[in-house]
Structure formats: C-alpha cells, structure tokens
Design a protein around this motif. Sequence first.
Motif, PDB file in Angstrom:
ATOM      1  N   GLU A  41     -50.394 -32.775   6.988  1.00 46.87           N
ATOM      2  CA  GLU A  41     -49.814 -34.421   7.062  1.00 46.87           C
ATOM      3  C   GLU A  41     -50.245 -34.825   8.398  1.00 46.87           C
ATOM      4  N   GLN A  42     -50.690 -34.089   9.530  1.00 46.05           N
ATOM      5  CA  GLN A  42     -51.208 -34.801  10.384  1.00 46.05           C
ATOM      6  C   GLN A  42     -52.467 -35.330  10.396  1.00 46.05           C
ATOM      7  N   ASP A  43     -53.142 -34.597   9.712  1.00 50.18           N
ATOM      8  CA  ASP A  43     -54.914 -35.025   9.463  1.00 50.18           C
ATOM      9  C   ASP A  43     -55.003 -36.390   8.458  1.00 50.18           C
ATOM     10  N   GLY A  44     -53.936 -36.495   7.676  1.00 45.99           N
ATOM     11  CA  GLY A  44     -54.016 -37.652   6.729  1.00 45.99           C
ATOM     12  C   GLY A  44     -54.790 -37.382   5.554  1.00 45.99           C
ATOM     13  N   THR A  45     -54.616 -36.139   4.947  1.00 44.45           N
ATOM     14  CA  THR A  45     -55.097 -35.381   4.017  1.00 44.45           C
ATOM     15  C   THR A  45     -54.971 -36.213   2.798  1.00 44.45           C
ATOM     16  N   ASP A  46     -55.783 -36.511   1.462  1.00 45.17           N
ATOM     17  CA  ASP A  46     -55.519 -37.195   0.532  1.00 45.17           C
ATOM     18  C   ASP A  46     -54.318 -36.633  -0.205  1.00 45.17           C
ATOM     19  N   GLU A  47     -53.839 -37.578  -1.135  1.00 47.94           N
ATOM     20  CA  GLU A  47     -52.633 -37.418  -1.844  1.00 47.94           C
ATOM     21  C   GLU A  47     -52.591 -36.187  -2.632  1.00 47.94           C
ATOM     22  N   LEU A  48     -53.842 -36.219  -3.572  1.00 41.34           N
ATOM     23  CA  LEU A  48     -53.771 -34.909  -4.464  1.00 41.34           C
ATOM     24  C   LEU A  48     -53.767 -33.853  -3.687  1.00 41.34           C
ATOM     25  N   SER A  49     -54.453 -33.346  -2.476  1.00 36.06           N
ATOM     26  CA  SER A  49     -54.539 -32.312  -1.714  1.00 36.06           C
ATOM     27  C   SER A  49     -53.079 -31.997  -1.260  1.00 36.06           C
ATOM     28  N   LEU A  50     -52.566 -33.262  -0.641  1.00 31.06           N
ATOM     29  CA  LEU A  50     -51.132 -32.779  -0.039  1.00 31.06           C
ATOM     30  C   LEU A  50     -49.957 -32.542  -1.110  1.00 31.06           C
ATOM     31  N   PHE A  51     -50.246 -33.131  -2.488  1.00 31.55           N
ATOM     32  CA  PHE A  51     -49.405 -32.729  -3.547  1.00 31.55           C
ATOM     33  C   PHE A  51     -49.657 -31.120  -3.982  1.00 31.55           C
ATOM     34  N   ARG A  52     -50.757 -30.730  -3.588  1.00 26.43           N
ATOM     35  CA  ARG A  52     -51.175 -29.116  -4.218  1.00 26.43           C
ATOM     36  C   ARG A  52     -50.622 -28.361  -2.993  1.00 26.43           C
ATOM     37  N   LEU A  53     -50.577 -28.733  -1.821  1.00 28.94           N
ATOM     38  CA  LEU A  53     -50.007 -27.929  -0.507  1.00 28.94           C
ATOM     39  C   LEU A  53     -48.729 -28.072  -0.659  1.00 28.94           C
ATOM     40  N   HIS A  54     -47.865 -29.099  -1.323  1.00 30.03           N
ATOM     41  CA  HIS A  54     -46.498 -29.207  -1.407  1.00 30.03           C
ATOM     42  C   HIS A  54     -46.091 -28.186  -2.511  1.00 30.03           C
ATOM     43  N   LYS A  55     -46.949 -28.161  -3.448  1.00 25.82           N
ATOM     44  CA  LYS A  55     -46.511 -27.331  -4.548  1.00 25.82           C
ATOM     45  C   LYS A  55     -46.715 -25.618  -4.239  1.00 25.82           C
ATOM     46  N   ASP A  56     -47.649 -25.596  -3.340  1.00 31.88           N
ATOM     47  CA  ASP A  56     -47.970 -24.114  -2.864  1.00 31.88           C
ATOM     48  C   ASP A  56     -46.743 -23.922  -1.984  1.00 31.88           C
ATOM     49  N   TYR A  57     -46.488 -24.796  -1.089  1.00 29.00           N
ATOM     50  CA  TYR A  57     -45.419 -24.566  -0.254  1.00 29.00           C
ATOM     51  C   TYR A  57     -43.813 -24.351  -0.916  1.00 29.00           C
ATOM     52  N   ASN A  58     -43.804 -24.999  -2.027  1.00 32.60           N
ATOM     53  CA  ASN A  58     -42.292 -24.871  -2.780  1.00 32.60           C
ATOM     54  C   ASN A  58     -42.298 -23.546  -3.460  1.00 32.60           C
ATOM     55  N   HIS A  59     -43.628 -23.065  -3.730  1.00 31.20           N
ATOM     56  CA  HIS A  59     -43.929 -21.934  -4.699  1.00 31.20           C
ATOM     57  C   HIS A  59     -43.258 -20.894  -3.726  1.00 31.20           C
ATOM     58  N   ALA A  60     -44.111 -20.819  -2.461  1.00 29.91           N
ATOM     59  CA  ALA A  60     -43.864 -19.736  -1.377  1.00 29.91           C
ATOM     60  C   ALA A  60     -42.148 -19.552  -1.130  1.00 29.91           C
ATOM     61  N   ARG A  61     -41.500 -21.016  -0.961  1.00 33.04           N
ATOM     62  CA  ARG A  61     -40.121 -21.050  -0.382  1.00 33.04           C
ATOM     63  C   ARG A  61     -39.362 -20.353  -1.548  1.00 33.04           C
ATOM     64  N   GLU A  62     -39.624 -20.776  -2.615  1.00 30.89           N
ATOM     65  CA  GLU A  62     -38.898 -20.105  -3.932  1.00 30.89           C
ATOM     66  C   GLU A  62     -39.064 -18.550  -4.337  1.00 30.89           C
ATOM     67  N   ALA A  63     -40.294 -18.137  -3.624  1.00 30.16           N
ATOM     68  CA  ALA A  63     -40.441 -16.618  -3.867  1.00 30.16           C
ATOM     69  C   ALA A  63     -39.681 -15.936  -2.865  1.00 30.16           C
ATOM     70  N   MET A  64     -39.512 -16.677  -1.866  1.00 26.97           N
ATOM     71  CA  MET A  64     -38.712 -15.921  -0.639  1.00 26.97           C
ATOM     72  C   MET A  64     -37.222 -16.188  -1.027  1.00 26.97           C
TER      73      MET A  64
END
Length: 72
Positions: A41-64
């Motif tokens: 988010e600080q580096d200005g990553t493209d939207e598709l990569s940001l979407f994938r990172l959000h998806k990975d984060y949500n998966h990790a949070r849900e697993a916890m």
Amino acid sequence: MKNIGLVLTKREADALHEVDSEFARLLQHYHASLHALEMSEQDGTDELSLFRLHKDYNHAREAMERFFRELD
C-alpha cells in the motif's frame, strides 16, 4: 517462571506440541501477509497484486480465527 508441576503423558505432550506448531505457522503466515499488504500500500502496488495480497491476508486472518474457534 514458576514450575506448576504439570505432568503430561507423551500423547498429551505431542498434542500440545502439534497445537503450538500449528499456531506458530498460522501466526507467521498472518504476520507476513499483513506486512506485505502494508508495504504494498505504501509502494503503490498495482491493483491486481494488491487484490491478491488482500485475499492472502484475509485467508490468513480467517485461518487464525478458525484456529481459536476450534480450541474452544
């Protein structure tokens, strides 16, 4: 730390170690995905990569969350 004299069977100790290892793995994944998301988010990553990172984060949070629900 005070020794409380807890005595576990080998089976109980193995089960506790398995839970501890699973928690450590989940926590590491959660922390890494959160860090990657924050940095992107600080580096200005493209939207598709940001979407994938959000998806990975949500998966990790849900697993916890699932891990803690299953402990009850």
